[in-house]
Motif scaffolding. Sequence first.
Motif, short mmCIF file in Angstrom:
data_model
loop_
_atom_site.label_atom_id
_atom_site.label_comp_id
_atom_site.label_asym_id
_atom_site.label_seq_id
_atom_site.Cartn_x
_atom_site.Cartn_y
_atom_site.Cartn_z
N ALA A 1 -1.30 15.44 -18.54
CA ALA A 1 -1.35 15.38 -17.08
C ALA A 1 -2.67 14.82 -16.56
O ALA A 1 -2.75 14.39 -15.42
N ARG A 2 -3.72 14.84 -17.38
CA ARG A 2 -5.03 14.34 -16.93
C ARG A 2 -5.38 13.13 -17.79
O ARG A 2 -5.86 13.28 -18.92
N TRP B 1 -2.00 11.64 -12.40
CA TRP B 1 -0.91 10.68 -12.32
C TRP B 1 -0.66 10.31 -10.86
O TRP B 1 -0.90 11.10 -9.96
N LEU B 2 -0.14 9.11 -10.66
CA LEU B 2 0.26 8.69 -9.32
C LEU B 2 1.78 8.71 -9.28
O LEU B 2 2.43 8.26 -10.22
N TYR B 3 2.34 9.25 -8.23
CA TYR B 3 3.80 9.17 -8.11
C TYR B 3 4.21 9.31 -6.67
O TYR B 3 3.40 9.62 -5.81
N MET C 1 0.83 -1.19 0.00
CA MET C 1 0.00 0.00 0.00
C MET C 1 0.87 1.25 0.00
O MET C 1 1.87 1.29 0.70
N LYS C 2 0.48 2.20 -0.81
CA LYS C 2 1.27 3.42 -0.88
C LYS C 2 0.38 4.60 -0.51
O LYS C 2 -0.73 4.74 -1.01
N GLU C 3 0.90 5.40 0.39
CA GLU C 3 0.11 6.57 0.78
C GLU C 3 0.97 7.81 0.63
O GLU C 3 2.14 7.80 0.99
N GLU C 4 0.39 8.84 0.06
CA GLU C 4 1.16 10.04 -0.21
C GLU C 4 0.47 11.22 0.46
O GLU C 4 -0.70 11.48 0.22
N ILE C 5 1.17 11.89 1.34
CA ILE C 5 0.56 13.03 2.03
C ILE C 5 1.40 14.26 1.79
O ILE C 5 2.62 14.23 1.94
N ILE C 6 0.73 15.34 1.42
CA ILE C 6 1.44 16.62 1.31
C ILE C 6 1.42 17.23 2.71
O ILE C 6 0.37 17.62 3.21
N THR C 7 2.57 17.23 3.37
CA THR C 7 2.57 17.63 4.78
C THR C 7 2.80 19.11 5.00
O THR C 7 2.54 19.62 6.06
N SER C 8 3.31 19.82 3.96
CA SER C 8 3.57 21.23 4.20
C SER C 8 2.28 22.03 4.13
O SER C 8 2.30 23.24 4.27
N GLY C 9 1.17 21.35 3.90
CA GLY C 9 -0.11 22.06 3.86
C GLY C 9 -0.29 22.84 2.58
O GLY C 9 -0.81 23.94 2.59
N ARG C 10 0.16 22.29 1.45
CA ARG C 10 -0.11 22.96 0.19
C ARG C 10 -1.60 22.92 -0.05
O ARG C 10 -2.19 21.85 -0.15
#
Lengths: 313, 178
Positions: free
Chosen positions: A174-175, A311-313, A1-10
Amino acid sequence: MKEEIITSGRMNPYIDPHLNIWHWQIPLYLFLGGLAAGILFFAALYTIQGKQDKYRTAVKIAPFITPFILIIGLIALFWDLKHKLYFWQLYTTIRFESPMSWGAWTLMVVTPLSFIWCALNIKVIFPDWDWKFQWVKEVEAFFRRNILVISWILLIFSLILGVYTGILFSAFNARPLWNTSILGPLFLASGLSAGAAAIVLLSKDHFERVQMAKIDLIIIAVELFLIIHMFMGFLASTQVQIDAANLFLGGPYTTPFWLFVVMLGMVFPAILEILELRGYKMPHYIAPILVMFGSLMLRFIIAYAGQESRWLY
Amino acid sequence: MRYAMAIDTKKCVGCSDCVVACQTENNVPIGYCRDWIVEVTDGTYPQLEIEIRSERCNHCENAPCVRCCPTGASHYEDGGTVLVTHHKCIGCGACIASCPYDARYSHPDGYVDKCTFCLDNRVKKGEDPACVSVCPTKCMYFGDLDDPNSDVSRVLKMRKWKTLIPEAGTKPHVYYLI
């Protein structure tokens, strides 16, 4: 499982949590542009073929709505711009790599031609119309002499306009949902179908209505083929495009797409048109209104769903 | 000259100093950011892997935003950096939709804005971009790929690296050391 979180609060507006830069203005414009392209295509085609009298509504009456819908479309486009006062920068350059650039120039050709077309046919709507000035009469006579040239230009540019409404989306890699070259022909077909439907709606002539309904049936069949083709392409492609297709195959856009676009906008009106051609009596305006509704919904759903695919990255 | 950045995911702790430095240096409006931190967790407990990255515009060599811009406002500048000319931008949003990294945003003044690699305000004066210069773990490297002695060239020679979504065909100029 891959989880991606933008932590800087973008949380940049229009981008987060998912892209939503284009709102109702864009799909509305794409529908109106496609509809105008469809109507003008048939008007030019029947003029070139010399069938102006057989297809009187298609050539002389239906085009009267095109300047209005093109202008409403242009207002919608302008409304959508975030740096409005700089809109004229569009017309300082031609960039062939950018569909929006050549689309803007195509509109600059088609919109004036739609006005000229109406001016040439104004006596059909207002029989007592008289151009007050002599020079206007001379200009009108000039256009009337060259009606075949105008028709050819209109035929080609209406096709470009119709295709462009789809290419605008498909140019964005990109979409993943938009990134399919099927969108060009699909939106063109949808625009031609809406144009044919508008002519059926406006026509009082039985022969013309039957012919346009037959053409509409063929275009609907082409559209259904293209839609199936599009999903086959997505499902045989990479994970991001499989995910994009799944927005419509079990995802949040499943019901709106298959119910409003495919069933109500294509299959149901096609059945009504077939029944009507077989002699069943029914109100002739139901099928064309549904076709135009489906054409509008197609653009809204593709515009909104495309902005959710990424896209997923 | 090809400007590039390398970011060491093994050293980045995700402190967000780069984000704040950029906002201060470039007067980024409140509530917006040109760079941001991503934390990726991969695997199932207890076998978990974590990667922390500072992300921004990748200044792609084959930039979709430059390609789709209808006015030429988005363009390649010195060293391959991708910039936006504000007075040419009509705010149509095509470049925002075209960026697979979602690195662009609509500035409240109307034009589209993004990371500039601090080209005019720092790099041309011989300084590093603001984010690179403040990083407390020194996990970011900036320089010219065509110069074999630049920080970025040297670190890319020594370390394993990746770029983000290379399959999108964008040829990014921001590298992540792994």
